[in-house]
Design a protein around this motif. Structure first.
Motif, PDB file in Angstrom:
ATOM      1  N   TRP A  40       0.839  -1.193   0.000  1.00  0.00           N
ATOM      2  CA  TRP A  40       0.000   0.000   0.000  1.00  0.00           C
ATOM      3  C   TRP A  40       0.889   1.264   0.000  1.00  0.00           C
ATOM      4  O   TRP A  40       0.664   2.201  -0.760  1.00  0.00           O
ATOM      5  N   ALA A  41       1.955   1.239   0.807  1.00  0.00           N
ATOM      6  CA  ALA A  41       2.857   2.405   0.892  1.00  0.00           C
ATOM      7  C   ALA A  41       3.544   2.616  -0.453  1.00  0.00           C
ATOM      8  O   ALA A  41       3.740   3.750  -0.903  1.00  0.00           O
ATOM      9  N   TYR A  42       3.912   1.468  -1.099  1.00  0.00           N
ATOM     10  CA  TYR A  42       4.573   1.546  -2.410  1.00  0.00           C
ATOM     11  C   TYR A  42       3.663   2.209  -3.434  1.00  0.00           C
ATOM     12  O   TYR A  42       4.050   3.141  -4.146  1.00  0.00           O
ATOM     13  N   GLN A  43       2.395   1.734  -3.476  1.00  0.00           N
ATOM     14  CA  GLN A  43       1.405   2.302  -4.414  1.00  0.00           C
ATOM     15  C   GLN A  43       1.242   3.803  -4.160  1.00  0.00           C
ATOM     16  O   GLN A  43       1.243   4.602  -5.091  1.00  0.00           O
ATOM     17  N   PHE A  44       1.144   4.131  -2.883  1.00  0.00           N
ATOM     18  CA  PHE A  44       0.906   5.523  -2.497  1.00  0.00           C
ATOM     19  C   PHE A  44       2.084   6.417  -2.941  1.00  0.00           C
ATOM     20  O   PHE A  44       1.902   7.491  -3.491  1.00  0.00           O
ATOM     21  N   SER A  45       3.315   5.895  -2.743  1.00  0.00           N
ATOM     22  CA  SER A  45       4.484   6.711  -3.102  1.00  0.00           C
ATOM     23  C   SER A  45       4.608   6.840  -4.621  1.00  0.00           C
ATOM     24  O   SER A  45       5.065   7.859  -5.123  1.00  0.00           O
ATOM     25  N   ARG A  46       4.190   5.783  -5.374  1.00  0.00           N
ATOM     26  CA  ARG A  46       4.213   5.857  -6.856  1.00  0.00           C
ATOM     27  C   ARG A  46       3.241   6.932  -7.335  1.00  0.00           C
ATOM     28  O   ARG A  46       3.525   7.654  -8.292  1.00  0.00           O
ATOM     29  N   GLN A  47       2.082   6.967  -6.617  1.00  0.00           N
ATOM     30  CA  GLN A  47       1.074   7.949  -7.034  1.00  0.00           C
ATOM     31  C   GLN A  47       1.527   9.384  -6.737  1.00  0.00           C
ATOM     32  O   GLN A  47       1.040  10.333  -7.342  1.00  0.00           O
ATOM     33  N   HIS A  48       2.424   9.507  -5.741  1.00  0.00           N
ATOM     34  CA  HIS A  48       2.889  10.856  -5.386  1.00  0.00           C
ATOM     35  C   HIS A  48       4.401  10.910  -5.517  1.00  0.00           C
ATOM     36  O   HIS A  48       5.115  11.190  -4.559  1.00  0.00           O
ATOM     37  N   GLU A  49       4.879  10.586  -6.720  1.00  0.00           N
ATOM     38  CA  GLU A  49       6.316  10.486  -7.001  1.00  0.00           C
ATOM     39  C   GLU A  49       7.074  11.751  -6.567  1.00  0.00           C
ATOM     40  O   GLU A  49       8.175  11.666  -6.000  1.00  0.00           O
ATOM     41  N   ALA A  50       6.459  12.886  -6.785  1.00  0.00           N
ATOM     42  CA  ALA A  50       7.131  14.171  -6.514  1.00  0.00           C
ATOM     43  C   ALA A  50       7.436  14.354  -5.023  1.00  0.00           C
ATOM     44  O   ALA A  50       8.333  15.105  -4.655  1.00  0.00           O
TER      45      ALA A  50
END
Ligand SMILES: Nc1nc2c(ncn2[C@@H]2O[C@H](COP(=O)(O)OP(=O)(O)OP(=O)(O)O)[C@@H](O)[C@H]2O)c(=O)[nH]1
Length: 251
Positions: A40-50
């Motif tokens: 879940w954390a991985y998905q979240f960080s991909r969605q907010h790459e910046a």
């Protein structure tokens, strides 16, 4: 090399805390597995790459390592401090001998050992003669020096296995953990050697000594009473001598 912090590791509170933390972390791990937290954390960080959220993971690892190093260093410090304070609380500050409180604890442990090993001990109580007069004549600083020199004299004259306690004022209690003909001669040697030889000729000090056998099973208080009585006998007979009770010896 002594490592006092290792003693600290053995303390029940530390072991208990470690156990509780292990359980809590195990529980969290099960929770993370159950809810796929990393996924879940991985998905979240991909969605907010910046936001560079993925850098939190190496930061977390370096923080954890820092915390381990920090905690270990604090434990070492605490262990050393505890060790120092424990040692100080057991010692008489003037003579550095065991103080009365620590001595009493040791005597109790000797009492238990005596029962287990069927062992008798020799108790010796030594008291300086007319010490208040010595203090008055030469001053308390010299009195202090005499007490320190007495402590070193006892350490040098007695076997390493002896227990030497600064019992009270100018009174020292000694336990010899075995009894032989030699151990009965020892108090006499102490008394003779002490006479006039302690701090040179200028401070003539003598001592009186009481000795008594502490038999297996005999109550500690009774044994202490006997040796005190033996010392009182030596004082009443004029001092600068050895008197015995309960030893089967005449002096
Ligand atoms: N200098 C110094 N004197 C101490 C210390 N502790 C106790 N004293 C003194 O030791 C003396 C003990 O005296 P007492 O045990 O009453 O008797 P004494 O004068 O030795 O006489 P006897 O024991 O009857 O021979 C007292 O004057 C205490 O003030 C200390 O740490 N340093």
């Amino acid at each position: 090399m002594t490592m006092p912090h290792l003693e600290y590791f053995n303390r029940p509170s530390l072991l208990k805390d470690t156990f509780v933390l292990l359980i809590v972390n195990l529980f969290l791990l099960l929770l993370f597995i159950n809810f796929d937290v990393l996924e879940w954390a991985y998905q979240f960080s991909r969605q907010h790459e910046a936001w560079e959220l993925d850098e939190i993971i190496p930061l977390g690892v370096s923080l954890a390592i820092s915390l381990v190093i920090f905690s270990y260093r604090r434990i070492v410090e605490l262990g050393e401090l505890t060790h120092t304070f424990e040692r100080l609380s057991m010692r008489d500050p003037l003579t550095n001998l065991l103080n009365r409180r620590a001595g009493q604890v040791k005597l109790i442990s000797y009492q238990q050992k005596a029962k287990a090993n069927n062992n008798n001990y020799l108790l010796i109580q030594m008291d300086l003669d007319q010490f208040s007069k010595v203090n008055r004549l030469y001053g308390t600083n010299i009195g202090d020096e005499i007490l320190i020199a007495t402590a070193r004299f006892l350490e040098q004259s007695l076997p390493e296995t002896s227990l030497i306690i600064r019992w009270l004022d100018d009174k020292f209690l000694i336990l010899l953990p075995y009894i032989s003909e030699e151990s009965f001669e020892l108090p006499h040697k102490l008394c003779t050697r002490f006479d006039g030889q302690l701090l040179g000729r200028s401070y003539p000090v003598t001592c009186s000594i009481g000795i008594s056998v502490w038999s297996v099973g005999e109550d500690l208080d009774d044994a202490l009473y006997n040796v005190e009585e033996a010392l009182i006998g030596a004082k009443q007979a004029g001092g600068n001598r050895v008197n015995s009770i309960n030893t089967g010896k005449t002096a």
